[in-house]
Design an enzyme around this catalytic site. Structure first.
Site, short mmCIF file in Angstrom:
data_model
loop_
_atom_site.label_atom_id
_atom_site.label_comp_id
_atom_site.label_asym_id
_atom_site.label_seq_id
_atom_site.Cartn_x
_atom_site.Cartn_y
_atom_site.Cartn_z
N TYR A 148 0.93 -1.13 0.02
CA TYR A 148 -0.01 -0.14 0.04
C TYR A 148 0.93 1.13 0.25
O TYR A 148 0.73 2.19 -0.79
CB TYR A 148 -0.82 -0.21 1.25
N ASP A 149 1.79 1.34 0.88
CA ASP A 149 2.72 2.47 0.97
C ASP A 149 3.30 2.77 0.02
O ASP A 149 3.39 3.90 -0.67
CB ASP A 149 3.65 2.38 2.32
N GLU A 150 4.09 1.84 -0.56
CA GLU A 150 5.12 1.77 -1.81
C GLU A 150 4.23 2.08 -3.07
O GLU A 150 4.45 2.83 -3.96
CB GLU A 150 6.10 0.91 -2.01
N GLY A 151 2.93 1.49 -3.09
CA GLY A 151 2.19 1.69 -4.20
C GLY A 151 1.80 3.10 -4.44
O GLY A 151 1.82 3.73 -5.62
N SER A 192 -14.22 2.07 13.14
CA SER A 192 -15.15 1.06 12.77
C SER A 192 -14.99 -0.18 13.94
O SER A 192 -16.29 -0.66 14.33
CB SER A 192 -15.17 0.52 11.30
N ASN A 193 -14.21 -0.55 14.09
CA ASN A 193 -13.71 -1.85 15.08
C ASN A 193 -14.19 -1.32 16.33
O ASN A 193 -15.24 -2.35 16.99
CB ASN A 193 -12.11 -1.95 15.34
N GLY A 208 -1.59 -2.64 21.65
CA GLY A 208 -0.41 -1.93 22.17
C GLY A 208 -1.45 -1.35 23.51
O GLY A 208 -2.44 -1.75 23.95
N ASP A 276 3.15 -0.78 12.63
CA ASP A 276 1.86 0.31 13.03
C ASP A 276 2.40 1.62 13.48
O ASP A 276 3.20 1.52 14.61
CB ASP A 276 0.99 -0.67 14.09
N ARG A 280 0.43 9.88 14.56
CA ARG A 280 0.29 10.26 13.03
C ARG A 280 -0.65 11.47 13.07
O ARG A 280 -1.42 11.30 13.92
CB ARG A 280 -0.40 8.89 12.66
N1 LIG Z 1 -10.32 6.29 4.65
C1 LIG Z 1 -9.17 6.96 4.94
O1 LIG Z 1 -8.92 7.04 6.10
C2 LIG Z 1 -7.95 6.92 3.99
C3 LIG Z 1 -6.83 7.49 4.35
C4 LIG Z 1 -5.79 7.53 3.43
C5 LIG Z 1 -6.11 7.59 2.19
N2 LIG Z 1 -7.18 7.01 1.58
C6 LIG Z 1 -7.29 6.69 0.34
O2 LIG Z 1 -8.56 7.14 -0.35
C7 LIG Z 1 -9.13 6.23 -1.28
C8 LIG Z 1 -10.61 5.68 -0.75
O3 LIG Z 1 -10.41 5.24 0.51
P1 LIG Z 1 -11.86 4.40 1.33
O4 LIG Z 1 -11.30 4.75 2.56
O5 LIG Z 1 -13.19 5.20 0.71
O6 LIG Z 1 -11.67 3.18 1.16
P2 LIG Z 1 -12.85 2.09 0.38
O7 LIG Z 1 -11.99 0.50 0.38
O8 LIG Z 1 -14.11 2.05 0.93
O9 LIG Z 1 -12.72 2.50 -1.13
C9 LIG Z 1 -11.93 2.12 -2.35
C10 LIG Z 1 -12.97 1.80 -3.52
O10 LIG Z 1 -11.92 1.38 -4.54
C11 LIG Z 1 -12.53 0.31 -5.16
N3 LIG Z 1 -11.23 -0.47 -5.76
C12 LIG Z 1 -10.37 -1.18 -5.17
N4 LIG Z 1 -9.53 -1.59 -6.35
C13 LIG Z 1 -10.15 -1.33 -7.42
C14 LIG Z 1 -9.62 -1.57 -8.87
N5 LIG Z 1 -8.58 -2.21 -8.89
N6 LIG Z 1 -10.57 -1.02 -9.83
C15 LIG Z 1 -11.64 -0.22 -9.34
N7 LIG Z 1 -11.90 -0.04 -8.09
C16 LIG Z 1 -11.18 -0.69 -7.13
C17 LIG Z 1 -13.07 -0.27 -4.06
O11 LIG Z 1 -14.14 -1.36 -4.48
C18 LIG Z 1 -13.72 0.48 -3.12
O12 LIG Z 1 -15.07 0.95 -3.65
C19 LIG Z 1 -8.31 5.18 -1.12
O13 LIG Z 1 -7.41 5.53 -2.36
C20 LIG Z 1 -7.42 5.06 -0.05
O14 LIG Z 1 -6.12 5.02 -0.10
C21 LIG Z 1 -8.35 6.85 2.62
#
Ligand SMILES: NC(=O)c1ccc[n+]([C@@H]2O[C@H](COP(=O)([O-])OP(=O)(O)OC[C@H]3O[C@@H](n4cnc5c(N)ncnc54)[C@H](O)[C@@H]3O)[C@@H](O)[C@H]2O)c1
Length: 328
Positions: A148-151, A192-193, A208, A276, A280
Site C-alpha cells: 500500500y505505502d510503496e504503491g 469502525s472496530n 498496544g 503500525d 500520526r
Molecule cells: N479512509 C481513509 O482514512 C483514507 C486514508 C488515506 C487514504 N485513503 C485513500 O482514499 C481512497 C478511498 O479510500 P476509502 O477509505 O474510501 O476506501 P474503500 O475501500 O471504501 O474505497 C476504495 C474503493 O476502490 C475500489 N477499488 C479497489 N480496487 C479497485 C480496482 N482495481 N478497480 C476499481 N475499483 C477498485 C473498492 O471496491 C472501493 O470501492 C483510497 O485510495 C485510499 O487509499 C483513505
C-alpha cells in the site's frame, strides 16, 4: 460551490469516501461516472444515486485501461484498510501503480484534470511530528504494509512525472485517518472496530497500550478538501495534507465510543501489529493557507453520526445491537 457543470469520473466511487464524493458532486449538479470493481466498495453505498439520470455506475477494474470522455478525474480506487490491502498485496500494488498509469493516460488523452487520493502512509512510521508535506517519510519497503505505502508513493511519482513530461493537470492530496458513515464494518480500522464492538457489547480490542495517537477527520470535511483542491488554480498541484490535526489517543477514542454508545464493553489489550505507526498527525498549514480549509466537525458529533449509521447497518443485518443506553 462550483458554477461550471462538468463530467466527472470518480474511481473507487462505491467505496466509503468515493460514495460521499459522488453524492457531493451530484449535489453540485455535475455529471458523475462512478467506476468501481466492488472489491471493498458496495452497491448499497450508491444505491440512492442510481435513479438519477446524471449519475452512472460502471463495474470496471482500474488496472485495465478505460476510454471515456470526462473533464475531471478523482482517483480513489484502492483498498484502504490493512485487512483489505494485505488480502492480495500484489493486486494492491497493481491497483495503485497500473491504476494510476491508466487514469493518467486517460487524463492525458482527454485533457482532464486529475486528483490523486494519496495517503499519510507515504510518511511510513514518521520521525517528524506533525508531518509536513516536505517530510519524505520512513517506509519499510519490504514489510506487509509496503504494497500500500510503496504503491501510493509510486503513484505520486507517476502523477508528478505525467505532469512534468506530459503537462497533465494534476492534484495530489495526502489523506489522514478519515471516518464516518459507510466505513466498512469489518475493515479492522480503529473507529469502525471500536464502534461495532461497542454496539455488540463485545470487548474492545486495543492494540498496544493505547497511547498511540491518531488524528480523525470526519468524512464531510475530507470531501470538502477534495473539492477545494480540484477547484483550486492549476498551479496548485500539491501534495497537500488533508486531515484533522487534533490528536486523540486510541485509548481515549475507546473510552469516548463506550460513553457514546452506552456499551458495557471492557477493554482488552493485544500486541501492536508490525509497522503500525505510534503517532500520526497532519501538519495542515498548507491546506489552511492554500485552500482555506480545515476540519469543522468535532469528534463527538462525528462519532454520533457514525454510530447511528453502524447501528442501522447491524440492525438490518440481524446483528441487533445490545445497547443499554441510546447514543446522544
Ligand atoms: N479512509 C481513509 O482514512 C483514507 C486514508 C488515506 C487514504 N485513503 C485513500 O482514499 C481512497 C478511498 O479510500 P476509502 O477509505 O474510501 O476506501 P474503500 O475501500 O471504501 O474505497 C476504495 C474503493 O476502490 C475500489 N477499488 C479497489 N480496487 C479497485 C480496482 N482495481 N478497480 C476499481 N475499483 C477498485 C473498492 O471496491 C472501493 O470501492 C483510497 O485510495 C485510499 O487509499 C483513505
Amino acid at each position: 460551490m462550483s458554477t461550471v457543470l462538468r463530467r466527472i469520473l470518480v474511481t473507487g466511487g462505491a467505496g466509503f469516501l468515493g460514495s460521499h464524493l459522488c453524492e457531493r458532486l451530484r449535489a453540485e449538479g455535475h455529471d458523475v461516472l462512478c467506476v468501481d470493481n466492488y472489491f471493498t466498495g458496495r452497491k448499497d453505498n450508491i444505491a440512492h444515486l442510481l435513479g438519477d439520470s446524471l449519475f452512472e455506475a460502471m463495474r470496471h477494474d482500474v488496472t485495465h485501461p478505460l476510454f471515456v470522455e470526462v473533464d475531471e478525474i478523482y482517483n480513489l480506487a484502492c483498498p484502504a484498510s490493512p485487512i483489505h490491502y494485505q488480502f492480495d498485496p500484489v493486486q494492491t500494488t497493481k491497483t495503485s501503480v497500473i491504476g494510476a498509469i491508466n487514469m493518467l493516460g486517460l487524463a492525458k488523452r482527454v485533457k482532464a484534470k486529475i486528483l490523486q487520493t494519496s495517503t499519510s502512509e507515504v510518511y511510513g512510521d514518521p520521525t517528524v511530528h506533525p508531518q509536513p508535506e516536505s517530510y519524505r517519510g520512513s517506509v519499510n519497503p519490504i514489510g506487509p504494509r509496503a504494497c500500500y505505502d510503496e504503491g501510493k508513493r509510486c503513484a505520486e511519482t507517476l502523477f508528478f512525472d505525467y505532469h512534468r513530461q506530459h503537462n497533465v493537470r494534476i492534484k495530489v492530496v495526502r489523506i489522514f485517518n478519515t471516518y464516518g458513515p459507510r466505513m466498512h464494518p469489518n475493515d479492522g480500522r480503529v473507529v469502525s472496530n471500536f464502534i461495532v464492538q461497542a454496539l455488540k457489547n463485545e470487548p474492545i480490542t486495543l492494540y498496544g497500550d493505547g497511547s498511540q495517537t491518531r488524528a480523525f477527520c470526519y468524512v464531510d470535511d475530507m470531501i470538502e478538501g477534495f473539492v477545494r483542491m480540484m477547484d483550486a488554480p492549476d498551479e496548485l498541484i500539491g501534495p497537500v495534507n488533508l486531515g484533522n490535526p487534533v490528536e486523540t489517543t486510541v485509548a481515549e477514542l475507546a473510552r469516548l465510543i463506550i460513553e457514546l454508545t452506552g456499551a458495557r464493553s471492557r477493554i482488552v489489550h493485544r500486541p501492536l501489529p508490525v509497522d503500525d505507526p505510534i503517532q500520526r498527525c497532519p501538519d495542515i498549514s498548507a491546506a489552511r493557507r492554500l485552500l482555506k480549509w480545515q476540519p469543522q466537525t468535532a469528534l463527538r458529533p462525528g462519532l454520533d453520526r457514525t454510530i447511528a449509521y453502524f447501528e442501522k447497518l447491524l440492525t438490518e443485518r440481524g446483528e441487533t445491537p445490545k445497547r443499554t443506553v441510546a447514543a446522544a
